[in-house]
Design a protein around this motif. Structure first.
Motif: not given
Length: 145
Positions: A82-86
């Protein structure tokens, strides 16, 4: 030859410059002059990460029946983190904001060009000297005469 096998041929070669690796390590709390082994390991980790991400992205595009990669393919490849997606979403929003701002100021606008051309084409007379004029209240007038 398998594309991943081609990547293995370049093993041991440094892909990023020393100054980039040094700056990256320093930004995350390392000393000014990191050990050479640390720079080599970081270079290998970052190179492997980028390579794997590119392969996953290309595989996603291929499964969708496309030869070109889209941002959605990168998002799909990063779906488990999720951090990469954000970060990807923030970059997409920032790019849209920059593009919208560029459209606000259109350099090919006729009004801007006509005003610039009119100012450039206005001939200067013999009495056009800025030293003796003074701007008062938006109007030009003789200064003190």
């Amino acid at each position: 030859m398998e594309p991943r096998a081609r990547v293995g041929k370049n093993r041991g070669q440094q892909n990023f410059s020393d100054s980039e690796l040094r700056a990256f390590l320093y930004a995350f709390g390392d000393v000014d002059e990191p050990i050479d082994g640390t720079k080599k390991v970081l270079d290998e980790i970052v190179t492997d990460f980028i390579t794997e991400l590119c392969f996953e992205t290309a595989r996603s595009a291929q499964l969708a029946g496309r030869q070109k990669v889209k941002v959605d393919d990168v998002k799909f490849a990063c779906r488990k983190n999720p951090s990469y997606l954000g970060k990807i979403d923030r970059m997409v929003v920032a790019k849209a904001h920059i593009d919208a701002t560029k459209k606000l100021v259109d350099v090919n606008d006729d009004k801007i060009l006509s005003n610039a051309n009119a100012a450039a084409e206005e001939p200067l007379g013999a009495n056009d000297d800025d030293a003796d004029t003074q701007t008062v209240g938006g109007r030009s007038g003789a200064g003190g005469k």
